[in-house]
Design a protein around this motif. Structure first.
Motif, PDB file in Angstrom:
ATOM      1  N   LYS A 143       0.845  -1.191   0.000  1.00 61.57           N
ATOM      2  CA  LYS A 143       0.000   0.000   0.000  1.00 61.57           C
ATOM      3  C   LYS A 143       0.878   1.237   0.000  1.00 61.57           C
ATOM      4  CE  LYS A 143      -3.538   2.367   2.770  1.00 61.57           C
ATOM      5  NZ  LYS A 143      -4.335   2.305   4.033  1.00 61.57           N
ATOM      6  N   ASP A 144       0.672   2.103  -0.985  1.00 61.28           N
ATOM      7  CA  ASP A 144       1.429   3.352  -1.053  1.00 61.28           C
ATOM      8  C   ASP A 144       0.764   4.382  -0.139  1.00 61.28           C
ATOM      9  OD1 ASP A 144       2.978   5.505  -1.705  1.00 61.28           O
ATOM     10  OD2 ASP A 144       2.183   5.762  -3.737  1.00 61.28           O
ATOM     11  N   LEU A 145       1.521   4.847   0.866  1.00 58.63           N
ATOM     12  CA  LEU A 145       0.991   5.832   1.806  1.00 58.63           C
ATOM     13  C   LEU A 145       1.280   7.262   1.378  1.00 58.63           C
ATOM     14  CD1 LEU A 145       2.096   4.061   5.123  1.00 58.63           C
ATOM     15  CD2 LEU A 145      -0.201   4.091   4.120  1.00 58.63           C
ATOM     16  N   GLY A 146       2.200   7.426   0.421  1.00 61.06           N
ATOM     17  CA  GLY A 146       2.574   8.752  -0.050  1.00 61.06           C
ATOM     18  C   GLY A 146       3.888   9.236   0.533  1.00 61.06           C
ATOM     19  N   HIS A 147       4.564  10.107  -0.206  1.00 61.01           N
ATOM     20  CA  HIS A 147       5.811  10.739   0.232  1.00 61.01           C
ATOM     21  C   HIS A 147       6.890   9.728   0.614  1.00 61.01           C
ATOM     22  CE1 HIS A 147       4.162  14.807   0.157  1.00 61.01           C
ATOM     23  NE2 HIS A 147       3.048  14.288   0.664  1.00 61.01           N
ATOM     24  N   GLY A 148       6.936   8.635  -0.131  1.00 57.57           N
ATOM     25  CA  GLY A 148       7.979   7.645   0.087  1.00 57.57           C
ATOM     26  C   GLY A 148       7.653   6.602   1.129  1.00 57.57           C
ATOM     27  N   PHE A 149       6.491   6.702   1.786  1.00 53.89           N
ATOM     28  CA  PHE A 149       6.076   5.721   2.784  1.00 53.89           C
ATOM     29  C   PHE A 149       5.181   4.664   2.148  1.00 53.89           C
ATOM     30  CE2 PHE A 149       7.175   9.377   5.370  1.00 53.89           C
ATOM     31  CZ  PHE A 149       7.765   8.816   6.498  1.00 53.89           C
ATOM     32  N   SER A 150       5.331   3.445   2.605  1.00 55.64           N
ATOM     33  CA  SER A 150       4.500   2.354   2.106  1.00 55.64           C
ATOM     34  C   SER A 150       4.269   1.340   3.213  1.00 55.64           C
ATOM     35  CB  SER A 150       5.152   1.683   0.893  1.00 55.64           C
ATOM     36  OG  SER A 150       6.434   1.172   1.233  1.00 55.64           O
ATOM     37  N   LEU A 151       3.253   0.498   3.025  1.00 57.80           N
ATOM     38  CA  LEU A 151       2.871  -0.505   4.014  1.00 57.80           C
ATOM     39  C   LEU A 151       2.772  -1.856   3.323  1.00 57.80           C
ATOM     40  CD1 LEU A 151       1.717  -1.393   6.786  1.00 57.80           C
ATOM     41  CD2 LEU A 151      -0.525  -0.601   5.997  1.00 57.80           C
ATOM     42  N   ALA A 152       3.467  -2.844   3.902  1.00 56.37           N
ATOM     43  CA  ALA A 152       3.428  -4.189   3.341  1.00 56.37           C
ATOM     44  C   ALA A 152       3.583  -5.212   4.453  1.00 56.37           C
ATOM     45  CB  ALA A 152       4.532  -4.378   2.303  1.00 56.37           C
ATOM     46  N   GLU A 153       2.602  -6.086   4.588  1.00 56.53           N
ATOM     47  CA  GLU A 153       2.662  -7.186   5.546  1.00 56.53           C
ATOM     48  C   GLU A 153       3.050  -6.722   6.956  1.00 56.53           C
ATOM     49  OE1 GLU A 153       5.234 -10.137   3.946  1.00 56.53           O
ATOM     50  OE2 GLU A 153       3.896 -10.616   2.270  1.00 56.53           O
ATOM     51  N   LYS A 154       2.318  -5.765   7.447  1.00 59.33           N
ATOM     52  CA  LYS A 154       2.528  -5.214   8.793  1.00 59.33           C
ATOM     53  C   LYS A 154       3.925  -4.640   8.994  1.00 59.33           C
ATOM     54  CE  LYS A 154      -1.049  -7.876  11.141  1.00 59.33           C
ATOM     55  NZ  LYS A 154      -1.391  -8.710  12.312  1.00 59.33           N
ATOM     56  N   ASN A 155       4.472  -4.118   7.932  1.00 61.94           N
ATOM     57  CA  ASN A 155       5.731  -3.375   7.990  1.00 61.94           C
ATOM     58  C   ASN A 155       5.539  -2.045   7.280  1.00 61.94           C
ATOM     59  OD1 ASN A 155       7.697  -5.188   9.307  1.00 61.94           O
ATOM     60  ND2 ASN A 155       7.259  -6.517   7.555  1.00 61.94           N
ATOM     61  N   ILE A 156       6.040  -0.989   7.885  1.00 60.09           N
ATOM     62  CA  ILE A 156       5.971   0.332   7.281  1.00 60.09           C
ATOM     63  C   ILE A 156       7.369   0.697   6.803  1.00 60.09           C
ATOM     64  CG2 ILE A 156       5.455   2.784   7.667  1.00 60.09           C
ATOM     65  CD1 ILE A 156       3.548   1.814   9.923  1.00 60.09           C
ATOM     66  N   TYR A 157       7.450   1.161   5.579  1.00 57.11           N
ATOM     67  CA  TYR A 157       8.726   1.517   4.975  1.00 57.11           C
ATOM     68  C   TYR A 157       8.756   2.991   4.626  1.00 57.11           C
ATOM     69  CZ  TYR A 157       9.348  -3.524   4.239  1.00 57.11           C
ATOM     70  OH  TYR A 157       9.464  -4.889   4.414  1.00 57.11           O
ATOM     71  N   HIS A 158       9.923   3.587   4.771  1.00 54.87           N
ATOM     72  CA  HIS A 158      10.178   4.896   4.186  1.00 54.87           C
ATOM     73  C   HIS A 158      11.233   4.656   3.127  1.00 54.87           C
ATOM     74  CE1 HIS A 158      11.397   9.375   4.486  1.00 54.87           C
ATOM     75  NE2 HIS A 158      10.378   9.227   3.653  1.00 54.87           N
ATOM     76  N   TYR A 159      10.793   4.656   1.897  1.00 57.95           N
ATOM     77  CA  TYR A 159      11.593   4.195   0.777  1.00 57.95           C
ATOM     78  C   TYR A 159      11.983   2.743   1.047  1.00 57.95           C
ATOM     79  CZ  TYR A 159      11.380   9.044  -0.639  1.00 57.95           C
ATOM     80  OH  TYR A 159      10.921  10.272  -1.006  1.00 57.95           O
ATOM     81  N   ASP A 160      13.254   2.414   1.212  1.00 63.55           N
ATOM     82  CA  ASP A 160      13.652   1.014   1.384  1.00 63.55           C
ATOM     83  C   ASP A 160      13.897   0.619   2.836  1.00 63.55           C
ATOM     84  OD1 ASP A 160      13.593   0.574  -1.375  1.00 63.55           O
ATOM     85  OD2 ASP A 160      15.660   1.280  -1.623  1.00 63.55           O
ATOM     86  N   SER A 161      13.715   1.558   3.762  1.00 64.62           N
ATOM     87  CA  SER A 161      14.025   1.284   5.173  1.00 64.62           C
ATOM     88  C   SER A 161      12.747   1.126   5.998  1.00 64.62           C
ATOM     89  CB  SER A 161      14.866   2.414   5.757  1.00 64.62           C
ATOM     90  OG  SER A 161      16.090   2.558   5.065  1.00 64.62           O
ATOM     91  N   LYS A 162      12.764   0.128   6.876  1.00 66.59           N
ATOM     92  CA  LYS A 162      11.629  -0.049   7.772  1.00 66.59           C
ATOM     93  C   LYS A 162      11.606   1.077   8.802  1.00 66.59           C
ATOM     94  CE  LYS A 162      11.260  -5.085   7.519  1.00 66.59           C
ATOM     95  NZ  LYS A 162      11.315  -6.360   8.297  1.00 66.59           N
TER      96      LYS A 162
END
Length: 236
Positions: free
Chosen positions: A2-21
């Motif tokens: 899921k794209d959250l916007g501004h480089g943040f995303s959500l996948a399998e109960k992990n939140i990423y900012h670009y490539d970093s959790k």
């Protein structure tokens, strides 16, 4: 994902900012199904919410939950200053403000007044008189009786406290946050990034001067010189 916007995303109960959790310390709190971005201030501060909480990720704090903030009514009041409001309380990044921000009057970026109270960022300045309070320099303030460094009272003679002449006559590398000052009895090294004023033990104001050499500020007293408030032997 899921794209959250501004480089943040959500996948399998992990939140990423670009490539970093990120937000890994809040995994047990976050409701991932309802987690979403509320707003942001440039690329410096980002606000999120789920069905129970409000969160902030900023250069001013680690990814945090904003305790007591109501996600249903939370909004950004001043993104540049990190101020949010939920209808009941005002928040400074992840902290609840102890005063009514809508009635606050700024002395500068560090100190403000609300009613008869003086505050340093979010901390009350104990014993400060709001009517006579003024700014000496950056995070150093005074009232009719006392001098305050980062909101804490210092043991100096506030009425004779002054900058040592010459501190800013010539450019030096640390002039944004350091200089020397004195009162009637003592000399102090002032570093606004430090914890308190540093008294130069045994140094008399009438015997002290400053000099800038190679864009560095030195204090001079007799056969000793001072760099960042630390005594060195020898003559410059």
């Amino acid at each position: 994902m899921k794209d959250l916007g501004h480089g943040f995303s959500l996948a399998e109960k992990n939140i990423y900012h670009y490539d970093s959790k990120t937000f890994t310390n809040l995994r047990k709190i976050i409701d991932y199904k309802s987690f979403e971005l509320i707003d942001n201030y440039r690329d410096k501060t980002f606000y999120f919410k789920d069905k129970e909480h409000v969160y902030v990720s900023s250069y001013m704090c680690t990814p945090s939950v904003i305790e007591w903030a109501d996600p249903a009514h939370f909004k950004i009041i001043n993104g540049e200053e990190g101020i949010g409001f939920d209808g009941n309380n005002y928040y400074w990044y992840d902290k609840t403000l102890p005063y009514d921000y809508s009635n606050a009057q700024k002395y500068n970026e560090y100190y403000l007044r609300e009613g008869n109270g003086v505050f340093f960022l979010i901390q009350p300045v104990e014993g400060a008189d709001a009517e006579s309070f003024s700014i000496i320099w950056q995070n150093i303030g005074r009232d009719k009786n006392n001098l305050f460094f980062k909101g804490v009272k210092e043991d100096v003679d506030v009425n004779s406290f002054k900058m040592v002449p010459g501190c800013f006559d010539t450019f030096h590398l640390d002039q944004s946050h350091t200089y020397y000052a004195s009162d009637d009895s003592n000399v102090y090294f002032v570093n606004t990034l430090g914890k308190s004023l540093k008294k130069l033990n045994g140094v008399k104001p009438e015997e002290f001067s400053v000099k800038v050499i190679d864009e560095r500020l030195y204090g001079i007293c007799g056969n000793n010189f001072y760099f960042f408030g630390v005594r060195k032997k020898g003559v410059l």
